[in-house]
Write a protein that holds these residues in place. Sequence first.
Motif, PDB file in Angstrom:
ATOM      1  N   ALA A 154       9.653 -21.017  -0.267  1.00  0.00           N
ATOM      2  CA  ALA A 154      10.440 -19.839   0.083  1.00  0.00           C
ATOM      3  C   ALA A 154       9.588 -18.581  -0.059  1.00  0.00           C
ATOM      4  O   ALA A 154       8.524 -18.594  -0.701  1.00  0.00           O
ATOM      5  CB  ALA A 154      11.673 -19.758  -0.812  1.00  0.00           C
ATOM      6  N   PRO A 155      10.010 -17.466   0.524  1.00  0.00           N
ATOM      7  CA  PRO A 155       9.269 -16.208   0.373  1.00  0.00           C
ATOM      8  C   PRO A 155       9.092 -15.819  -1.097  1.00  0.00           C
ATOM      9  O   PRO A 155      10.037 -15.863  -1.893  1.00  0.00           O
ATOM     10  CB  PRO A 155      10.150 -15.196   1.121  1.00  0.00           C
ATOM     11  N   LEU A 156       7.848 -15.488  -1.441  1.00  0.00           N
ATOM     12  CA  LEU A 156       7.474 -15.018  -2.783  1.00  0.00           C
ATOM     13  C   LEU A 156       7.779 -16.046  -3.870  1.00  0.00           C
ATOM     14  O   LEU A 156       7.913 -15.701  -5.045  1.00  0.00           O
ATOM     15  CB  LEU A 156       8.191 -13.701  -3.115  1.00  0.00           C
ATOM     16  N   ALA A 157       7.877 -17.315  -3.499  1.00  0.00           N
ATOM     17  CA  ALA A 157       8.194 -18.359  -4.479  1.00  0.00           C
ATOM     18  C   ALA A 157       6.936 -18.804  -5.212  1.00  0.00           C
ATOM     19  O   ALA A 157       5.809 -18.551  -4.775  1.00  0.00           O
ATOM     20  CB  ALA A 157       8.850 -19.544  -3.785  1.00  0.00           C
ATOM     21  N   GLY A 158       7.157 -19.480  -6.329  1.00  0.00           N
ATOM     22  CA  GLY A 158       6.055 -20.041  -7.095  1.00  0.00           C
ATOM     23  C   GLY A 158       6.074 -21.546  -7.109  1.00  0.00           C
ATOM     24  O   GLY A 158       5.224 -22.174  -7.747  1.00  0.00           O
ATOM     25  N   GLU A 159       7.045 -22.146  -6.417  1.00  0.00           N
ATOM     26  CA  GLU A 159       7.165 -23.591  -6.381  1.00  0.00           C
ATOM     27  C   GLU A 159       7.613 -24.041  -4.988  1.00  0.00           C
ATOM     28  O   GLU A 159       8.065 -23.231  -4.182  1.00  0.00           O
ATOM     29  CB  GLU A 159       8.154 -24.089  -7.430  1.00  0.00           C
ATOM     30  N   LEU A 160       7.464 -25.334  -4.729  1.00  0.00           N
ATOM     31  CA  LEU A 160       7.884 -25.882  -3.449  1.00  0.00           C
ATOM     32  C   LEU A 160       9.394 -25.754  -3.281  1.00  0.00           C
ATOM     33  O   LEU A 160      10.145 -25.720  -4.265  1.00  0.00           O
ATOM     34  CB  LEU A 160       7.471 -27.346  -3.331  1.00  0.00           C
ATOM     35  N   ALA A 199       2.507  -3.217   1.117  1.00  0.00           N
ATOM     36  CA  ALA A 199       3.229  -4.237   0.349  1.00  0.00           C
ATOM     37  C   ALA A 199       2.760  -5.635   0.733  1.00  0.00           C
ATOM     38  O   ALA A 199       2.577  -6.507  -0.129  1.00  0.00           O
ATOM     39  CB  ALA A 199       4.729  -4.087   0.591  1.00  0.00           C
ATOM     40  N   ALA A 200       2.540  -5.867   2.044  1.00  0.00           N
ATOM     41  CA  ALA A 200       2.093  -7.190   2.494  1.00  0.00           C
ATOM     42  C   ALA A 200       0.704  -7.513   1.955  1.00  0.00           C
ATOM     43  O   ALA A 200       0.439  -8.646   1.526  1.00  0.00           O
ATOM     44  CB  ALA A 200       2.103  -7.252   4.018  1.00  0.00           C
ATOM     45  N   VAL A 201      -0.193  -6.521   1.959  1.00  0.00           N
ATOM     46  CA  VAL A 201      -1.546  -6.755   1.454  1.00  0.00           C
ATOM     47  C   VAL A 201      -1.533  -6.987  -0.052  1.00  0.00           C
ATOM     48  O   VAL A 201      -2.208  -7.891  -0.572  1.00  0.00           O
ATOM     49  CB  VAL A 201      -2.458  -5.572   1.815  1.00  0.00           C
ATOM     50  N   ALA A 202      -0.755  -6.172  -0.762  1.00  0.00           N
ATOM     51  CA  ALA A 202      -0.721  -6.295  -2.217  1.00  0.00           C
ATOM     52  C   ALA A 202      -0.121  -7.624  -2.658  1.00  0.00           C
ATOM     53  O   ALA A 202      -0.591  -8.239  -3.625  1.00  0.00           O
ATOM     54  CB  ALA A 202       0.075  -5.126  -2.818  1.00  0.00           C
ATOM     55  N   LEU A 203       0.922  -8.076  -1.963  1.00  0.00           N
ATOM     56  CA  LEU A 203       1.572  -9.325  -2.348  1.00  0.00           C
ATOM     57  C   LEU A 203       0.911 -10.540  -1.716  1.00  0.00           C
ATOM     58  O   LEU A 203       0.910 -11.625  -2.297  1.00  0.00           O
ATOM     59  CB  LEU A 203       3.047  -9.290  -1.945  1.00  0.00           C
ATOM     60  N   GLY A 204       0.362 -10.359  -0.497  1.00  0.00           N
ATOM     61  CA  GLY A 204      -0.183 -11.500   0.225  1.00  0.00           C
ATOM     62  C   GLY A 204      -1.389 -12.132  -0.427  1.00  0.00           C
ATOM     63  O   GLY A 204      -1.706 -13.293  -0.142  1.00  0.00           O
ATOM     64  N   SER A 205      -2.076 -11.410  -1.287  1.00  0.00           N
ATOM     65  CA  SER A 205      -3.251 -11.978  -1.945  1.00  0.00           C
ATOM     66  C   SER A 205      -2.884 -12.994  -3.024  1.00  0.00           C
ATOM     67  O   SER A 205      -3.731 -13.785  -3.436  1.00  0.00           O
ATOM     68  CB  SER A 205      -4.102 -10.855  -2.562  1.00  0.00           C
ATOM     69  N   HIS A 206      -1.634 -12.979  -3.498  1.00  0.00           N
ATOM     70  CA  HIS A 206      -1.226 -13.896  -4.566  1.00  0.00           C
ATOM     71  C   HIS A 206       0.080 -14.623  -4.274  1.00  0.00           C
ATOM     72  O   HIS A 206       0.461 -15.515  -5.041  1.00  0.00           O
ATOM     73  CB  HIS A 206      -1.089 -13.139  -5.892  1.00  0.00           C
ATOM     74  N   ALA A 250       4.793  -4.510  -9.957  1.00  0.00           N
ATOM     75  CA  ALA A 250       3.518  -3.837 -10.183  1.00  0.00           C
ATOM     76  C   ALA A 250       2.664  -3.839  -8.917  1.00  0.00           C
ATOM     77  O   ALA A 250       2.044  -2.826  -8.562  1.00  0.00           O
ATOM     78  CB  ALA A 250       2.770  -4.516 -11.329  1.00  0.00           C
ATOM     79  N   ARG A 251       2.640  -4.951  -8.209  1.00  0.00           N
ATOM     80  CA  ARG A 251       1.832  -5.031  -6.996  1.00  0.00           C
ATOM     81  C   ARG A 251       2.420  -4.168  -5.888  1.00  0.00           C
ATOM     82  O   ARG A 251       1.679  -3.577  -5.086  1.00  0.00           O
ATOM     83  CB  ARG A 251       1.718  -6.486  -6.539  1.00  0.00           C
ATOM     84  N   LEU A 252       3.738  -4.097  -5.806  1.00  0.00           N
ATOM     85  CA  LEU A 252       4.359  -3.206  -4.834  1.00  0.00           C
ATOM     86  C   LEU A 252       3.996  -1.756  -5.119  1.00  0.00           C
ATOM     87  O   LEU A 252       3.774  -0.961  -4.186  1.00  0.00           O
ATOM     88  CB  LEU A 252       5.871  -3.385  -4.842  1.00  0.00           C
ATOM     89  N   ALA A 270       0.935   2.995  -3.512  1.00  0.00           N
ATOM     90  CA  ALA A 270      -0.047   4.037  -3.820  1.00  0.00           C
ATOM     91  C   ALA A 270      -1.180   4.038  -2.788  1.00  0.00           C
ATOM     92  O   ALA A 270      -1.609   5.102  -2.311  1.00  0.00           O
ATOM     93  CB  ALA A 270      -0.608   3.819  -5.230  1.00  0.00           C
ATOM     94  N   ALA A 271      -1.661   2.854  -2.434  1.00  0.00           N
ATOM     95  CA  ALA A 271      -2.716   2.780  -1.410  1.00  0.00           C
ATOM     96  C   ALA A 271      -2.199   3.271  -0.059  1.00  0.00           C
ATOM     97  O   ALA A 271      -2.909   3.984   0.661  1.00  0.00           O
ATOM     98  CB  ALA A 271      -3.224   1.341  -1.296  1.00  0.00           C
ATOM     99  N   ALA A 272      -0.964   2.903   0.283  1.00  0.00           N
ATOM    100  CA  ALA A 272      -0.377   3.362   1.540  1.00  0.00           C
ATOM    101  C   ALA A 272      -0.233   4.876   1.562  1.00  0.00           C
ATOM    102  O   ALA A 272      -0.506   5.527   2.587  1.00  0.00           O
ATOM    103  CB  ALA A 272       0.984   2.698   1.758  1.00  0.00           C
ATOM    104  N   PHE A 273       0.169   5.459   0.446  1.00  0.00           N
ATOM    105  CA  PHE A 273       0.319   6.919   0.389  1.00  0.00           C
ATOM    106  C   PHE A 273      -1.033   7.612   0.543  1.00  0.00           C
ATOM    107  O   PHE A 273      -1.136   8.661   1.192  1.00  0.00           O
ATOM    108  CB  PHE A 273       0.968   7.334  -0.929  1.00  0.00           C
ATOM    109  N   GLY A 274      -2.081   7.028  -0.045  1.00  0.00           N
ATOM    110  CA  GLY A 274      -3.411   7.613   0.112  1.00  0.00           C
ATOM    111  C   GLY A 274      -3.867   7.626   1.563  1.00  0.00           C
ATOM    112  O   GLY A 274      -4.372   8.643   2.052  1.00  0.00           O
ATOM    113  N   LEU A 275      -3.664   6.508   2.267  1.00  0.00           N
ATOM    114  CA  LEU A 275      -4.037   6.457   3.678  1.00  0.00           C
ATOM    115  C   LEU A 275      -3.176   7.400   4.511  1.00  0.00           C
ATOM    116  O   LEU A 275      -3.674   8.067   5.429  1.00  0.00           O
ATOM    117  CB  LEU A 275      -3.893   5.021   4.197  1.00  0.00           C
TER     118      LEU A 275
END
Length: 476
Positions: A116-122, A226-233, A162-164, A169-174
């Motif tokens: 599922a989205p943002l899940a940690g298990e199958l 948000a996608a970049v920050a969360l997509g890495s993990h 925290a990742r969001l 913050a990165a989005a606001f800078g750009l």
Amino acid sequence: MDFRFVLLWTDALFFVLLALGLVTIVYVRRSQPLRAAWRKVGSRATGMATATILLAFLAIGLADSLHYRPALPAATVNGGEAPADSREAAYSSEVLSALDALLAPLRTRLEKTYSAPLAGELYARETVELPDGEQTRIHPRLTYGAAHLDDPETERGQDIAARLGNGAAAAFGLWLVAALAVTALLARRRRRGWAEATSALVRGETVLAWRAALVTLGAILLVAGAAVALGSHYHVFGTDKVGQDVLYLSLKSVRTALIIGTLTTLVMLPFAVALGIMAGYLGGWVDDVIQYLYTVLNAIPGVLLIAAAVLMMQVVIDTNPQWFATAAERADARLLALCLILGITSWTGLCRLLRGETLKLRELDYVHAARAFGVGTAAILRRHIMPNVMHIVMIALVMDFSGLVLAEAVLSYVGIGVDPGTISFGTMINMARAELAREPMVWWSLLAAFAFMFVLVLSANLFADVVRDAFDPRRG
């Protein structure tokens, strides 16, 4: 990284369209009437907002159109690397794109099956054996999703928050960089200070609706951050049956939608404009022949005609495998064939509209006056008819783009669309058909495809409305 650049047929045509777009921009800048019409488009908040969204989709499609074949590892001799003079460069049969390189973490991190989205298990339970010999059914941990957490149930919420925050913050800078660039541009053009330019931008008192564009850009950057920050993990939109990241599949589908919408339009436009204006202005037997042609085409059910043409092209492709060096070239050939078939079968609507409008225009006074003064037919069509039907062409092109994106989804759903190896919204929806029938239901693949298609089609339709209002001469 060593690689070999690959130019597919659809890539080449897509680049040609981009070049034509740049040439059109130069031409518009030199034409006062066209510049005034496009200024009307830019002065409306809806026009600038939707143009910003469409440019974001175009950037994704462009990155996914830069294809290459990566080099294979050097051959080894007796456990060691072969001498440089005896090595020949060998390249993988897999064709990747610049977007694949950017999304490498999403592309290569494959799970076992659904999650599922943002899940940690199958998503489904599996039977495992406990240390005491007993068996139980649990949701196993994912290999990559939330793998950095010791206890996803308790730590995931705080980690996501925290990742969001980091992504925002990165989005606001750009966004701040973009806002400063727009402010500097306004200050330079107005020949006034930064404070006055900033005030005009905030109040929305600029010639172009830059405020709407910046607000839309801010929303896009927030989503991307948000996608970049969360997509890495995490798998932001979950995974499909074979463990592929659904966000990756959704982004890869954008190019297919753009190719279908733009290349099909390129095929359709010459037929529709030339035949529609000729039928309306010349009349007589020319009108009869053209009407007979598009009436016959309309009498044949569109899906059956497209299905027959696609199946015939597929037979040609299957019987000539030597034409294609890689599977990507084979899939690209079917995509190009689908664009040609859709273009040949979808020009009749615009042709009918242009014929009706030309029938009205040829009876106006200035056309009669031009004919009385001996102006040739070609000159009348170029100077008096074409400029007054361009608003219909513009709105029809953008509206047809939306319809063609949806048509690809429908055709792929029934199995006569793009190659099964091509990632598209249609193939995603087709796979989701079986997923919705299972228990527990897998809903996120369909939702992701629907969300991307909804934003793309809605933006195109709203932009088309603004273009229609700006180019219609009856609206002043």
